[in-house]
Design a protein around this motif. Structure first.
Motif, PDB file in Angstrom:
ATOM      1  N   GLN A   1       0.823  -1.206   0.000  1.00 16.67           N
ATOM      2  CA  GLN A   1       0.000   0.000   0.000  1.00 16.67           C
ATOM      3  C   GLN A   1       0.858   1.257   0.000  1.00 16.67           C
ATOM      4  N   VAL A   2       2.041   1.151   0.620  1.00 15.93           N
ATOM      5  CA  VAL A   2       2.990   2.261   0.658  1.00 15.93           C
ATOM      6  C   VAL A   2       4.289   1.797   0.006  1.00 15.93           C
ATOM      7  N   VAL A   3       4.818   2.590  -0.930  1.00 18.84           N
ATOM      8  CA  VAL A   3       6.114   2.276  -1.542  1.00 18.84           C
ATOM      9  C   VAL A   3       7.045   3.457  -1.335  1.00 18.84           C
ATOM     10  N   SER A   4       8.255   3.150  -0.856  1.00 22.30           N
ATOM     11  CA  SER A   4       9.294   4.152  -0.641  1.00 22.30           C
ATOM     12  C   SER A   4      10.377   3.955  -1.693  1.00 22.30           C
ATOM     13  N   LEU A   5      10.603   5.003  -2.483  1.00 19.45           N
ATOM     14  CA  LEU A   5      11.512   4.925  -3.635  1.00 19.45           C
ATOM     15  C   LEU A   5      12.938   5.300  -3.257  1.00 19.45           C
ATOM     16  N   HIS A   6      13.883   4.440  -3.668  1.00 18.37           N
ATOM     17  CA  HIS A   6      15.294   4.717  -3.389  1.00 18.37           C
ATOM     18  C   HIS A   6      16.205   4.356  -4.558  1.00 18.37           C
ATOM     19  N   ILE A   7      15.635   4.310  -5.753  1.00 17.97           N
ATOM     20  CA  ILE A   7      16.441   3.972  -6.925  1.00 17.97           C
ATOM     21  C   ILE A   7      17.186   5.201  -7.435  1.00 17.97           C
ATOM     22  N   PRO A   8      18.389   5.004  -8.002  1.00 18.79           N
ATOM     23  CA  PRO A   8      19.124   6.128  -8.590  1.00 18.79           C
ATOM     24  C   PRO A   8      18.536   6.507  -9.941  1.00 18.79           C
ATOM     25  N   ALA A   9      18.908   7.665 -10.439  1.00 17.55           N
ATOM     26  CA  ALA A   9      18.488   8.088 -11.783  1.00 17.55           C
ATOM     27  C   ALA A   9      19.533   7.615 -12.786  1.00 17.55           C
ATOM     28  N   THR A  10      19.180   6.602 -13.549  1.00 17.95           N
ATOM     29  CA  THR A  10      20.057   6.072 -14.587  1.00 17.95           C
ATOM     30  C   THR A  10      19.273   6.001 -15.890  1.00 17.95           C
ATOM     31  N   ALA A  11      19.945   5.635 -16.961  1.00 18.39           N
ATOM     32  CA  ALA A  11      19.261   5.489 -18.249  1.00 18.39           C
ATOM     33  C   ALA A  11      18.120   4.477 -18.141  1.00 18.39           C
ATOM     34  N   GLU A  12      18.321   3.458 -17.309  1.00 13.53           N
ATOM     35  CA  GLU A  12      17.309   2.412 -17.170  1.00 13.53           C
ATOM     36  C   GLU A  12      16.146   2.825 -16.277  1.00 13.53           C
TER      37      GLU A  12
ATOM     38  N   LYS B   1      15.120   6.144 -15.436  1.00 10.02           N
ATOM     39  CA  LYS B   1      14.425   7.407 -15.707  1.00 10.02           C
ATOM     40  C   LYS B   1      13.050   7.140 -16.309  1.00 10.02           C
ATOM     41  N   ASN B   2      12.024   7.778 -15.739  1.00 15.21           N
ATOM     42  CA  ASN B   2      10.625   7.628 -16.168  1.00 15.21           C
ATOM     43  C   ASN B   2      10.078   6.219 -15.970  1.00 15.21           C
ATOM     44  N   SER B   3      10.789   5.390 -15.176  1.00 15.77           N
ATOM     45  CA  SER B   3      10.344   3.999 -15.005  1.00 15.77           C
ATOM     46  C   SER B   3       9.176   3.856 -14.032  1.00 15.77           C
ATOM     47  N   ILE B   4       8.956   4.861 -13.194  1.00 15.24           N
ATOM     48  CA  ILE B   4       7.818   4.816 -12.270  1.00 15.24           C
ATOM     49  C   ILE B   4       6.644   5.443 -13.007  1.00 15.24           C
ATOM     50  N   ASN B   5       5.854   4.573 -13.617  1.00  5.93           N
ATOM     51  CA  ASN B   5       4.857   5.014 -14.595  1.00  5.93           C
ATOM     52  C   ASN B   5       3.474   4.452 -14.277  1.00  5.93           C
ATOM     53  N   TYR B   6       2.535   4.752 -15.137  1.00  2.00           N
ATOM     54  CA  TYR B   6       1.142   4.343 -14.936  1.00  2.00           C
ATOM     55  C   TYR B   6       1.015   2.832 -14.792  1.00  2.00           C
TER      56      TYR B   6
ATOM     57  N   GLU C   1      13.754  12.414 -11.602  1.00  2.00           N
ATOM     58  CA  GLU C   1      13.830  11.905 -12.973  1.00  2.00           C
ATOM     59  C   GLU C   1      13.275  10.489 -13.125  1.00  2.00           C
ATOM     60  N   VAL C   2      13.171   9.749 -12.021  1.00  2.00           N
ATOM     61  CA  VAL C   2      12.665   8.372 -12.132  1.00  2.00           C
ATOM     62  C   VAL C   2      11.147   8.341 -12.287  1.00  2.00           C
ATOM     63  N   ILE C   3      10.484   9.465 -12.022  1.00  2.00           N
ATOM     64  CA  ILE C   3       9.026   9.552 -12.109  1.00  2.00           C
ATOM     65  C   ILE C   3       8.602  10.008 -13.500  1.00  2.00           C
TER      66      ILE C   3
ATOM     67  N   GLU D   1       6.132  11.933 -14.842  1.00  2.00           N
ATOM     68  CA  GLU D   1       5.175  12.859 -14.224  1.00  2.00           C
ATOM     69  C   GLU D   1       3.830  12.885 -14.946  1.00  2.00           C
ATOM     70  N   ALA D   2       3.854  12.863 -16.263  1.00  2.00           N
ATOM     71  CA  ALA D   2       2.594  12.909 -17.019  1.00  2.00           C
ATOM     72  C   ALA D   2       1.734  11.688 -16.696  1.00  2.00           C
ATOM     73  N   GLU D   3       2.365  10.533 -16.597  1.00  2.00           N
ATOM     74  CA  GLU D   3       1.601   9.320 -16.306  1.00  2.00           C
ATOM     75  C   GLU D   3       1.164   9.258 -14.848  1.00  2.00           C
ATOM     76  N   LEU D   4       1.969   9.817 -13.941  1.00  2.00           N
ATOM     77  CA  LEU D   4       1.548   9.878 -12.539  1.00  2.00           C
ATOM     78  C   LEU D   4       0.346  10.804 -12.388  1.00  2.00           C
ATOM     79  N   ILE D   5       0.332  11.920 -13.086  1.00  2.00           N
ATOM     80  CA  ILE D   5      -0.824  12.824 -13.049  1.00  2.00           C
ATOM     81  C   ILE D   5      -2.072  12.108 -13.552  1.00  2.00           C
ATOM     82  N   LYS D   6      -1.938  11.377 -14.650  1.00  2.00           N
ATOM     83  CA  LYS D   6      -3.082  10.622 -15.183  1.00  2.00           C
ATOM     84  C   LYS D   6      -3.575   9.596 -14.168  1.00  2.00           C
TER      85      LYS D   6
END
Length: 306
Positions: free
Chosen positions: A189-200, A202-207, A226-228, A230-235
Protein backbone atom coordinates in the motif's frame (compact mmCIF):
# COMPACT_ATOMS: atom_id res chain seq x y z
CA UNK A 1 47.40 21.00 -2.32
CA UNK A 2 44.24 23.10 -2.37
CA UNK A 3 40.86 21.62 -1.48
CA UNK A 4 37.78 23.62 -2.47
CA UNK A 5 34.41 23.20 -0.76
CA UNK A 6 31.93 24.46 -3.39
CA UNK A 7 28.40 24.46 -2.00
CA UNK A 8 25.48 26.48 -3.27
CA UNK A 9 23.65 24.98 -0.24
CA UNK A 10 26.38 25.27 2.43
CA UNK A 11 27.30 22.69 5.01
CA UNK A 12 26.52 23.52 8.63
CA UNK A 13 29.34 25.43 10.33
CA UNK A 14 30.20 22.47 12.54
CA UNK A 15 30.62 20.33 9.41
CA UNK A 16 32.89 22.95 7.78
CA UNK A 17 34.95 23.04 10.96
CA UNK A 18 35.33 19.26 10.82
CA UNK A 19 36.30 19.36 7.14
CA UNK A 20 38.86 22.07 7.84
CA UNK A 21 40.38 20.04 10.67
CA UNK A 22 40.83 16.98 8.40
CA UNK A 23 42.23 18.96 5.47
CA UNK A 24 44.61 21.16 7.43
CA UNK A 25 45.86 18.25 9.55
CA UNK A 26 46.98 16.66 6.29
CA UNK A 27 48.91 19.80 5.40
CA UNK A 28 46.51 20.95 2.70
CA UNK A 29 44.83 24.33 2.16
CA UNK A 30 41.05 24.69 2.45
CA UNK A 31 39.06 27.21 0.37
CA UNK A 32 35.31 27.88 0.62
CA UNK A 33 32.81 28.90 -2.05
CA UNK A 34 29.41 29.03 -0.35
CA UNK A 35 25.99 30.31 -1.45
CA UNK A 36 27.29 31.18 -4.90
CA UNK A 37 24.65 32.48 -7.29
CA UNK A 38 26.36 32.25 -10.67
CA UNK A 39 28.26 29.49 -12.44
CA UNK A 40 31.01 31.98 -13.28
CA UNK A 41 31.87 32.10 -9.58
CA UNK A 42 32.36 28.35 -9.56
CA UNK A 43 34.41 28.42 -12.75
CA UNK A 44 36.72 31.00 -11.21
CA UNK A 45 37.04 29.17 -7.89
CA UNK A 46 38.03 25.81 -9.41
CA UNK A 47 40.94 27.18 -11.47
CA UNK A 48 43.64 26.20 -8.98
CA UNK A 49 41.82 23.54 -6.94
CA UNK A 50 43.37 20.08 -6.67
CA UNK A 51 40.26 18.62 -5.03
CA UNK A 52 36.62 19.65 -4.70
CA UNK A 53 33.93 18.72 -2.19
CA UNK A 54 30.37 19.33 -3.41
CA UNK A 55 26.79 18.59 -2.40
CA UNK A 56 24.16 18.94 -5.17
CA UNK A 57 26.40 21.26 -7.16
CA UNK A 58 26.85 20.58 -10.89
CA UNK A 59 30.27 19.48 -12.09
CA UNK A 60 30.10 19.30 -15.88
CA UNK A 61 32.58 19.46 -18.75
CA UNK A 62 32.78 23.25 -18.57
CA UNK A 63 33.75 23.15 -14.89
CA UNK A 64 36.27 20.39 -15.53
CA UNK A 65 37.79 22.37 -18.41
CA UNK A 66 38.32 25.30 -16.05
CA UNK A 67 39.82 23.14 -13.29
CA UNK A 68 43.27 22.56 -14.78
CA UNK A 69 44.81 21.22 -11.54
CA UNK A 70 41.89 19.05 -10.45
CA UNK A 71 42.53 15.46 -9.39
CA UNK A 72 39.41 14.46 -7.44
CA UNK A 73 35.77 15.46 -6.86
CA UNK A 74 33.89 14.04 -3.87
CA UNK A 75 30.13 14.33 -3.73
CA UNK A 76 29.17 14.50 -0.04
CA UNK A 77 26.19 12.17 -0.29
CA UNK A 78 25.12 9.03 -2.09
CA UNK A 79 23.76 10.25 -5.44
CA UNK A 80 26.24 11.56 -8.00
CA UNK A 81 24.16 12.24 -11.10
CA UNK A 82 25.13 15.93 -10.73
CA UNK A 83 28.66 15.02 -11.88
CA UNK A 84 29.46 14.28 -15.53
CA UNK A 85 31.35 11.02 -15.02
CA UNK A 86 32.42 10.60 -18.64
CA UNK A 87 33.84 14.12 -18.72
CA UNK A 88 35.62 13.53 -15.41
CA UNK A 89 37.20 10.36 -16.76
CA UNK A 90 38.26 12.21 -19.92
CA UNK A 91 39.95 14.82 -17.71
CA UNK A 92 41.61 12.10 -15.59
CA UNK A 93 39.64 13.21 -12.52
CA UNK A 94 38.54 10.69 -9.89
CA UNK A 95 34.93 11.01 -8.70
CA UNK A 96 33.74 9.57 -5.39
CA UNK A 97 30.59 9.65 -3.28
CA UNK A 98 30.15 9.07 0.46
CA UNK A 99 27.64 6.20 0.63
CA UNK A 100 25.70 5.70 3.84
CA UNK A 101 26.57 8.99 5.51
CA UNK A 102 23.15 10.56 4.84
CA UNK A 103 21.18 7.32 4.98
CA UNK A 104 19.54 7.66 8.38
CA UNK A 105 18.59 11.29 7.72
CA UNK A 106 16.84 10.38 4.47
CA UNK A 107 15.15 7.37 6.03
CA UNK A 108 13.79 9.40 8.95
CA UNK A 109 12.40 11.95 6.50
CA UNK A 110 10.72 9.20 4.46
CA UNK A 111 8.92 7.84 7.52
CA UNK A 112 8.07 11.33 8.73
CA UNK A 113 6.47 12.09 5.37
CA UNK A 114 4.47 8.87 5.57
CA UNK A 115 3.11 9.84 8.99
CA UNK A 116 2.32 13.34 7.69
CA UNK A 117 0.38 11.86 4.76
CA UNK A 118 -1.63 9.20 6.61
CA UNK A 119 -2.64 11.85 9.17
CA UNK A 120 -4.04 13.97 6.32
CA UNK A 121 -1.25 16.55 6.53
CA UNK A 122 -2.32 17.43 10.08
CA UNK A 123 -5.42 19.23 8.82
CA UNK A 124 -7.52 18.36 11.86
CA UNK A 125 -9.40 15.44 10.31
CA UNK A 126 -9.18 11.77 11.25
CA UNK A 127 -6.47 9.84 9.43
CA UNK A 128 -5.04 6.33 9.56
CA UNK A 129 -1.99 4.59 11.04
CA UNK A 130 1.12 3.01 9.56
CA UNK A 131 0.97 -0.02 11.86
CA UNK A 132 -0.05 -3.14 9.95
CA UNK A 133 0.35 -1.56 6.53
CA UNK A 134 2.57 -3.18 3.92
CA UNK A 135 5.60 -1.06 3.04
CA UNK A 136 7.53 -1.74 -0.14
CA UNK A 137 11.13 -0.55 -0.38
CA UNK A 138 12.23 -0.09 -3.99
CA UNK A 139 16.04 -0.51 -3.86
CA UNK A 140 17.61 -1.94 -0.73
CA UNK A 141 20.76 0.13 -0.33
CA UNK A 142 21.90 2.16 2.66
CA UNK A 143 18.76 4.30 2.78
CA UNK A 144 16.44 1.38 2.10
CA UNK A 145 17.96 -0.61 4.96
CA UNK A 146 17.42 2.28 7.35
CA UNK A 147 13.83 2.73 6.16
CA UNK A 148 13.22 -0.95 6.89
CA UNK A 149 14.73 -0.63 10.38
CA UNK A 150 12.56 2.35 11.31
CA UNK A 151 9.40 1.02 9.65
CA UNK A 152 9.57 -2.19 11.68
CA UNK A 153 9.43 0.00 14.78
CA UNK A 154 6.12 1.36 13.49
CA UNK A 155 4.80 -2.21 13.17
CA UNK A 156 4.71 -2.17 9.36
CA UNK A 157 5.07 -5.31 7.24
CA UNK A 158 8.21 -4.60 5.23
CA UNK A 159 8.92 -5.88 1.72
CA UNK A 160 11.73 -5.00 -0.67
CA UNK A 161 12.85 -5.43 -4.25
CA UNK A 162 16.37 -4.73 -5.47
CA UNK A 163 17.62 -6.21 -8.72
CA UNK A 164 21.23 -5.99 -7.49
CA UNK A 165 20.86 -7.13 -3.86
CA UNK A 166 20.67 -10.88 -3.13
CA UNK A 167 17.38 -11.99 -1.58
CA UNK A 168 19.18 -13.60 1.35
CA UNK A 169 20.75 -10.25 2.27
CA UNK A 170 17.31 -8.62 2.36
CA UNK A 171 15.68 -11.45 4.28
CA UNK A 172 18.50 -11.55 6.85
CA UNK A 173 17.11 -8.18 8.03
CA UNK A 174 13.64 -9.61 8.57
CA UNK A 175 12.36 -8.08 5.31
CA UNK A 176 10.40 -10.07 2.72
CA UNK A 177 12.26 -10.04 -0.60
CA UNK A 178 10.12 -9.97 -3.75
CA UNK A 179 11.09 -10.99 -7.28
CA UNK A 180 10.13 -7.90 -9.26
CA UNK A 181 9.15 -4.26 -9.03
CA UNK A 182 5.73 -5.20 -10.38
CA UNK A 183 5.17 -7.63 -7.50
CA UNK A 184 6.31 -5.02 -4.98
CA UNK A 185 3.84 -2.40 -6.20
CA UNK A 186 0.96 -4.87 -6.42
CA UNK A 187 1.62 -6.06 -2.87
CA UNK A 188 2.30 -2.87 -0.93
CA UNK A 189 0.00 0.00 0.00
CA UNK A 190 2.99 2.26 0.66
CA UNK A 191 6.11 2.28 -1.54
CA UNK A 192 9.29 4.15 -0.64
CA UNK A 193 11.51 4.93 -3.63
CA UNK A 194 15.29 4.72 -3.39
CA UNK A 195 16.44 3.97 -6.92
CA UNK A 196 19.12 6.13 -8.59
CA UNK A 197 18.49 8.09 -11.78
CA UNK A 198 20.06 6.07 -14.59
CA UNK A 199 19.26 5.49 -18.25
CA UNK A 200 17.31 2.41 -17.17
CA UNK A 201 15.36 3.99 -14.30
CA UNK A 202 14.43 7.41 -15.71
CA UNK A 203 10.63 7.63 -16.17
CA UNK A 204 10.34 4.00 -15.01
CA UNK A 205 7.82 4.82 -12.27
CA UNK A 206 4.86 5.01 -14.60
CA UNK A 207 1.14 4.34 -14.94
CA UNK A 208 1.55 0.64 -15.68
CA UNK A 209 3.63 0.07 -12.55
CA UNK A 210 1.49 2.14 -10.19
CA UNK A 211 -2.02 1.29 -11.36
CA UNK A 212 -2.23 -2.03 -9.49
CA UNK A 213 -1.18 -0.71 -6.09
CA UNK A 214 -3.73 -1.53 -3.36
CA UNK A 215 -6.53 0.84 -2.36
CA UNK A 216 -5.31 3.85 -0.38
CA UNK A 217 -1.89 3.71 -2.06
CA UNK A 218 0.94 6.10 -1.32
CA UNK A 219 4.20 6.67 -3.22
CA UNK A 220 7.01 8.34 -1.25
CA UNK A 221 9.97 9.64 -3.26
CA UNK A 222 13.18 10.63 -1.50
CA UNK A 223 15.30 9.50 -4.46
CA UNK A 224 15.31 11.46 -7.74
CA UNK A 225 12.57 13.28 -9.64
CA UNK A 226 13.83 11.90 -12.97
CA UNK A 227 12.67 8.37 -12.13
CA UNK A 228 9.03 9.55 -12.11
CA UNK A 229 7.04 9.75 -15.33
CA UNK A 230 5.17 12.86 -14.22
CA UNK A 231 2.59 12.91 -17.02
CA UNK A 232 1.60 9.32 -16.31
CA UNK A 233 1.55 9.88 -12.54
CA UNK A 234 -0.82 12.82 -13.05
CA UNK A 235 -3.08 10.62 -15.18
CA UNK A 236 -3.02 7.90 -12.54
CA UNK A 237 -3.96 10.34 -9.77
CA UNK A 238 -6.77 11.67 -11.92
CA UNK A 239 -8.04 8.10 -12.34
CA UNK A 240 -7.51 7.10 -8.71
CA UNK A 241 -8.82 9.49 -6.06
CA UNK A 242 -7.29 7.27 -3.35
CA UNK A 243 -3.66 7.70 -4.48
CA UNK A 244 -1.19 9.99 -2.67
CA UNK A 245 2.21 11.21 -3.89
CA UNK A 246 4.67 12.56 -1.33
CA UNK A 247 8.05 13.74 -2.56
CA UNK A 248 11.26 15.34 -1.35
CA UNK A 249 12.11 16.37 -4.90
CA UNK A 250 9.80 19.00 -6.35
CA UNK A 251 8.40 17.84 -9.71
CA UNK A 252 8.66 19.94 -12.85
CA UNK A 253 4.83 19.89 -12.81
CA UNK A 254 4.60 20.91 -9.15
CA UNK A 255 1.95 23.59 -9.79
CA UNK A 256 -0.28 21.12 -11.63
CA UNK A 257 0.08 18.47 -8.92
CA UNK A 258 -0.69 21.02 -6.20
CA UNK A 259 -3.73 22.42 -8.01
CA UNK A 260 -5.29 19.11 -9.01
CA UNK A 261 -4.49 16.95 -6.00
CA UNK A 262 -4.86 19.08 -2.88
CA UNK A 263 -4.94 16.76 0.13
CA UNK A 264 -3.18 13.99 -1.79
CA UNK A 265 0.10 15.61 -2.79
CA UNK A 266 3.00 17.17 -0.94
CA UNK A 267 6.47 18.28 -2.00
CA UNK A 268 9.20 19.83 0.09
CA UNK A 269 10.21 23.25 -1.29
CA UNK A 270 13.82 22.08 -1.57
CA UNK A 271 15.40 18.65 -1.22
CA UNK A 272 15.57 18.03 2.52
CA UNK A 273 16.68 14.40 2.85
CA UNK A 274 20.24 15.12 3.94
CA UNK A 275 19.47 18.44 5.65
CA UNK A 276 20.34 17.52 9.21
CA UNK A 277 23.32 18.62 11.28
CA UNK A 278 24.35 15.01 11.75
CA UNK A 279 24.23 14.15 8.04
CA UNK A 280 26.09 17.36 7.21
CA UNK A 281 28.87 16.41 9.59
CA UNK A 282 29.04 12.75 8.57
CA UNK A 283 29.10 13.36 4.81
CA UNK A 284 31.38 16.39 4.93
CA UNK A 285 34.01 14.78 7.13
CA UNK A 286 33.85 11.53 5.15
CA UNK A 287 34.44 13.53 1.95
CA UNK A 288 37.46 15.26 3.51
CA UNK A 289 38.89 11.96 4.72
CA UNK A 290 38.46 10.38 1.30
CA UNK A 291 40.26 13.29 -0.37
CA UNK A 292 43.15 13.01 2.07
CA UNK A 293 43.33 9.26 1.49
CA UNK A 294 43.34 9.72 -2.27
CA UNK A 295 45.89 12.53 -2.41
CA UNK A 296 48.26 10.96 0.12
CA UNK A 297 47.87 7.21 -0.53
CA UNK A 298 45.96 6.87 -3.82
CA UNK A 299 42.98 5.22 -2.05
CA UNK A 300 40.03 4.92 -4.47
CA UNK A 301 37.61 2.88 -2.33
CA UNK A 302 34.50 4.88 -3.22
CA UNK A 303 35.40 5.79 -6.81
CA UNK A 304 32.34 5.83 -9.08
CA UNK A 305 33.91 6.59 -12.49
CA UNK A 306 36.32 4.50 -14.50
Amino acid sequence: MKVLVATEKPFAKVAVDGIRKEIEAAGFELALLEKYTDKAQLLDAVKDANAIIIRSDIIDAEVLDAAKELKIVVRAGAGYDNVDLAAATAHNVCVMNTPGQNANAVAELALGMMVYAVRNFYNGTSGTELMGKKLGIHAYGNVGRNVARIAKGFGMEVYAFDAFCPKEVIEKDGVKALDSAEELYKTCQVVSLHIPATAETKNSINYALLKDMPKGAMLVNTARKEVINEAELIKLMEDRADFKYITDIMPAANAEFAEKFAGRYFSTPKKMGAQTAEANINAGIAAAQQIVGFLKDGCEKFRVNK
